[in-house]
Design a protein around this motif. Sequence first.
Motif, PDB file in Angstrom:
ATOM      1  N   UNK A 137       0.851  -1.200   0.000  1.00  0.00           N
ATOM      2  CA  UNK A 137       0.000   0.000   0.000  1.00  0.00           C
ATOM      3  C   UNK A 137       0.884   1.246   0.000  1.00  0.00           C
ATOM      4  N   UNK A 138       2.108   1.077   0.504  1.00  0.00           N
ATOM      5  CA  UNK A 138       3.032   2.225   0.611  1.00  0.00           C
ATOM      6  C   UNK A 138       4.099   2.205  -0.478  1.00  0.00           C
ATOM      7  N   UNK A 139       3.842   1.376  -1.485  1.00  0.00           N
ATOM      8  CA  UNK A 139       4.845   1.225  -2.551  1.00  0.00           C
ATOM      9  C   UNK A 139       4.232   1.596  -3.904  1.00  0.00           C
ATOM     10  N   UNK A 140       5.024   2.252  -4.732  1.00  0.00           N
ATOM     11  CA  UNK A 140       4.597   2.546  -6.102  1.00  0.00           C
ATOM     12  C   UNK A 140       5.535   1.824  -7.053  1.00  0.00           C
ATOM     13  N   UNK A 141       5.027   1.435  -8.201  1.00  0.00           N
ATOM     14  CA  UNK A 141       5.864   0.679  -9.143  1.00  0.00           C
ATOM     15  C   UNK A 141       5.538   1.043 -10.585  1.00  0.00           C
ATOM     16  N   UNK A 142       6.577   1.360 -11.308  1.00  0.00           N
ATOM     17  CA  UNK A 142       6.432   1.561 -12.751  1.00  0.00           C
ATOM     18  C   UNK A 142       7.219   0.449 -13.431  1.00  0.00           C
ATOM     19  N   UNK A 143       6.523  -0.576 -13.945  1.00  0.00           N
ATOM     20  CA  UNK A 143       7.262  -1.667 -14.601  1.00  0.00           C
ATOM     21  C   UNK A 143       7.751  -1.252 -15.989  1.00  0.00           C
ATOM     22  N   UNK A 144       8.722  -2.009 -16.461  1.00  0.00           N
ATOM     23  CA  UNK A 144       9.205  -1.786 -17.821  1.00  0.00           C
ATOM     24  C   UNK A 144       8.139  -2.341 -18.770  1.00  0.00           C
ATOM     25  N   UNK A 145       7.888  -1.657 -19.852  1.00  0.00           N
ATOM     26  CA  UNK A 145       6.883  -2.088 -20.842  1.00  0.00           C
ATOM     27  C   UNK A 145       5.536  -2.406 -20.209  1.00  0.00           C
ATOM     28  N   UNK A 146       5.088  -1.525 -19.349  1.00  0.00           N
ATOM     29  CA  UNK A 146       3.811  -1.758 -18.673  1.00  0.00           C
ATOM     30  C   UNK A 146       2.645  -1.617 -19.653  1.00  0.00           C
ATOM     31  N   UNK A 147       1.558  -2.258 -19.268  1.00  0.00           N
ATOM     32  CA  UNK A 147       0.337  -2.183 -20.086  1.00  0.00           C
ATOM     33  C   UNK A 147      -0.820  -1.881 -19.158  1.00  0.00           C
ATOM     34  N   UNK A 148      -1.791  -1.183 -19.687  1.00  0.00           N
ATOM     35  CA  UNK A 148      -3.027  -0.968 -18.933  1.00  0.00           C
ATOM     36  C   UNK A 148      -4.176  -1.435 -19.811  1.00  0.00           C
ATOM     37  N   UNK A 149      -5.300  -1.813 -19.191  1.00  0.00           N
ATOM     38  CA  UNK A 149      -6.433  -2.252 -20.024  1.00  0.00           C
ATOM     39  C   UNK A 149      -6.756  -1.207 -21.092  1.00  0.00           C
ATOM     40  N   UNK A 150      -6.770  -1.589 -22.358  1.00  0.00           N
ATOM     41  CA  UNK A 150      -6.892  -0.616 -23.449  1.00  0.00           C
ATOM     42  C   UNK A 150      -8.227   0.122 -23.485  1.00  0.00           C
ATOM     43  N   UNK A 151      -9.227  -0.438 -22.825  1.00  0.00           N
ATOM     44  CA  UNK A 151     -10.553   0.204 -22.844  1.00  0.00           C
ATOM     45  C   UNK A 151     -10.678   1.304 -21.790  1.00  0.00           C
ATOM     46  N   UNK A 152      -9.621   1.492 -20.973  1.00  0.00           N
ATOM     47  CA  UNK A 152      -9.665   2.535 -19.945  1.00  0.00           C
ATOM     48  C   UNK A 152      -9.026   3.811 -20.484  1.00  0.00           C
ATOM     49  N   UNK A 153      -9.466   4.960 -19.957  1.00  0.00           N
ATOM     50  CA  UNK A 153      -8.757   6.194 -20.288  1.00  0.00           C
ATOM     51  C   UNK A 153      -7.784   6.516 -19.149  1.00  0.00           C
ATOM     52  N   UNK A 154      -7.020   7.591 -19.327  1.00  0.00           N
ATOM     53  CA  UNK A 154      -5.981   7.919 -18.348  1.00  0.00           C
ATOM     54  C   UNK A 154      -6.520   8.039 -16.930  1.00  0.00           C
ATOM     55  N   UNK A 155      -7.637   8.717 -16.815  1.00  0.00           N
ATOM     56  CA  UNK A 155      -8.235   8.923 -15.492  1.00  0.00           C
ATOM     57  C   UNK A 155      -8.691   7.585 -14.899  1.00  0.00           C
ATOM     58  N   UNK A 156      -9.293   6.759 -15.745  1.00  0.00           N
ATOM     59  CA  UNK A 156      -9.770   5.439 -15.276  1.00  0.00           C
ATOM     60  C   UNK A 156      -8.613   4.594 -14.756  1.00  0.00           C
ATOM     61  N   UNK A 157      -7.477   4.675 -15.463  1.00  0.00           N
ATOM     62  CA  UNK A 157      -6.312   3.882 -15.052  1.00  0.00           C
ATOM     63  C   UNK A 157      -5.890   4.286 -13.639  1.00  0.00           C
ATOM     64  N   UNK A 158      -5.824   5.594 -13.401  1.00  0.00           N
ATOM     65  CA  UNK A 158      -5.398   6.068 -12.077  1.00  0.00           C
ATOM     66  C   UNK A 158      -6.412   5.652 -11.003  1.00  0.00           C
ATOM     67  N   UNK A 159      -7.682   5.705 -11.377  1.00  0.00           N
ATOM     68  CA  UNK A 159      -8.738   5.320 -10.432  1.00  0.00           C
ATOM     69  C   UNK A 159      -8.623   3.819 -10.098  1.00  0.00           C
ATOM     70  N   UNK A 160      -8.437   3.026 -11.145  1.00  0.00           N
ATOM     71  CA  UNK A 160      -8.336   1.561 -10.998  1.00  0.00           C
ATOM     72  C   UNK A 160      -7.115   1.189 -10.150  1.00  0.00           C
ATOM     73  N   UNK A 161      -5.964   1.762 -10.505  1.00  0.00           N
ATOM     74  CA  UNK A 161      -4.728   1.442  -9.769  1.00  0.00           C
ATOM     75  C   UNK A 161      -4.823   1.972  -8.336  1.00  0.00           C
ATOM     76  N   UNK A 162      -5.419   3.146  -8.200  1.00  0.00           N
ATOM     77  CA  UNK A 162      -5.590   3.723  -6.859  1.00  0.00           C
ATOM     78  C   UNK A 162      -6.427   2.829  -5.969  1.00  0.00           C
ATOM     79  N   UNK A 163      -7.508   2.300  -6.520  1.00  0.00           N
ATOM     80  CA  UNK A 163      -8.385   1.408  -5.738  1.00  0.00           C
ATOM     81  C   UNK A 163      -7.619   0.144  -5.360  1.00  0.00           C
ATOM     82  N   UNK A 164      -6.878  -0.406  -6.329  1.00  0.00           N
ATOM     83  CA  UNK A 164      -6.105  -1.620  -6.038  1.00  0.00           C
ATOM     84  C   UNK A 164      -5.018  -1.350  -5.001  1.00  0.00           C
TER      85      UNK A 164
END
Lengths: 273, 314
Positions: free
Chosen positions: B80-107
Amino acid sequence: MNNIIEITKQTIREAFARKIFIMFAGVSSLVLILFAITFAAVGIDDLSGSIQVQSNRDTGIMYEVVGAIKLFIVVPLFGGGLFLSIFSASSFIPNMLEKGNIDVLLSKPISRSQIIFGKFIGGTGVVFVNIAYLVLGIWLLIGLKFSVWDASFLLSIFTITFAFAVLYSLIILIGIISQSSILAMMLSYLIFFILSPILDIRDKIMMLSDSKVLEIVLEGFYYIVPKTSELGTITSNIAVGGGIYDYQPIFTSAVFLILSLALSIIIFSKKDY
Amino acid sequence: MITVEVSNLTKIYESSYKKRRITALTNFNLSVEEGTVFGLLGPNGAGKTTLVKVLLGIVHPTLGSAKILGQNINNYEIRKRVGYLPENHKFPPYLNGEDVLRYVGKLSGCTNDEINSRIDGLLKLVKMEKWKKTKVKKYSKGMMQRLGLAQALINNPDLIFLDEPTDGVDPIGRKEIRDILLNLKKEGKTIFINSHLLSEVELISDRVAILNNGLLIKEGTVEDLTTNKETYSIKLTDDIDKLWFEDNFKDFHLGNITANSFEVKVSDEKELNLLIDELRKAGKNIKEIVPVKTSLEDMFISLINESDKKKTNE
């Protein structure tokens, strides 16, 4: 629990992002509209072969007509609906396991079992909603038209969803092991269209052969392989008001589902990504 | 306080199907102090990504143990206290930028209020506010990288792992990302960077570790690693007569001699002081004496070559 809900929500979003589930809902809507128009345009007498519902015999015929309509919906829904659902759901796990995707997911404060549960509930939930929409819609139309409010028909929502859930648990397991949506889909179709129907008629097959080995193999496979064929028969029986005549296929398929999910969680938890 | 602690960590990838064993990390030890930027360097296949993945629970260690933020890595709640940017990361293509942050934030365990209060600020920070409602499938590589950085920060983490954070980003974007990281450091965050871009790591890291074939070759501050303590550049006030100089100081290992300066390699400080004495005796006035620095890149290449040679000899 929040994590499971989040993965569930995301799986539902993913499902709707695939056009198949939208198409499923669209076809269901079309069927409902066609039935609504037909029911509005045609009288009960016409539907029940111009026999006026005055006697018990006439009521019986009307129930037969209602049963036929329900079967007309439920049988293709079980076969076609599950076919489309398997097709669409087979890529949920391989997509999740793609490099770059899984890294983000696993780096979050979420256990791997929660991910599997979320995926399972999400996929099953979407299919449940799609099936419930059509079955509930038909049930309402039949009720309004014929004043037949047979709530047991609604049980078919659960039996069809359950049949999907059993196959979906296998899709998850194969997806975790192989990361291949094609393999997961092929195996599910193999069970759904070939193995389960064959094993359902194993008594007839065994009559053709005296082989003890064949008997043991068929019996063994019968209890291992999910009984989607029998679940289909149970669903049809429910549609015509017969209820659940045998709980054994449901029980053994449920055991298969639980074991598949448990194995998926164990394998997923041990794997490196 | 130690934020990342790795003890005798070994990771062997085994493929029972192909009967192959690949040792990605061997008896690896490392500690990263709180509030520092730590750079992990190494050629492709050195084990850098494996180390980060082990720390984040994506890969299981074969032997040894590791702790992040004082907790065993098996405790997934600590992430919960860690952030990670993986190499060659992918996000669900049907999400927009805001949705991605919301989704990752919830997780990541954030509340809706926390997420709502951070989304706009983070998108502005990575200059993606204009693309907030655009589906990520339309994003370029650089945009994905910027969004990846934003998602790594959505939970306001204390420890941030970044795997090739400037990959695919243009030079201006790289500078912007560097500035963001330096600001995060000022806020007391610990940043762990994996990168091939040595010059960038050199610019922002407090400490670096060099990894090759799963082994830790060297670790220290950038200053320590790039300073060659045996070679000094000595500048005099007057010009040097090269021939006279070479003749009178032939006992010393002289290097490059220019108009009024020269380089010398000494075995210890005693020899350096002896040289100073000799120069004073010869009436030369010393203007400055500075240790010669090599670039991180030169040092990296020389260490990797040395390590590879050693491995071949074994």
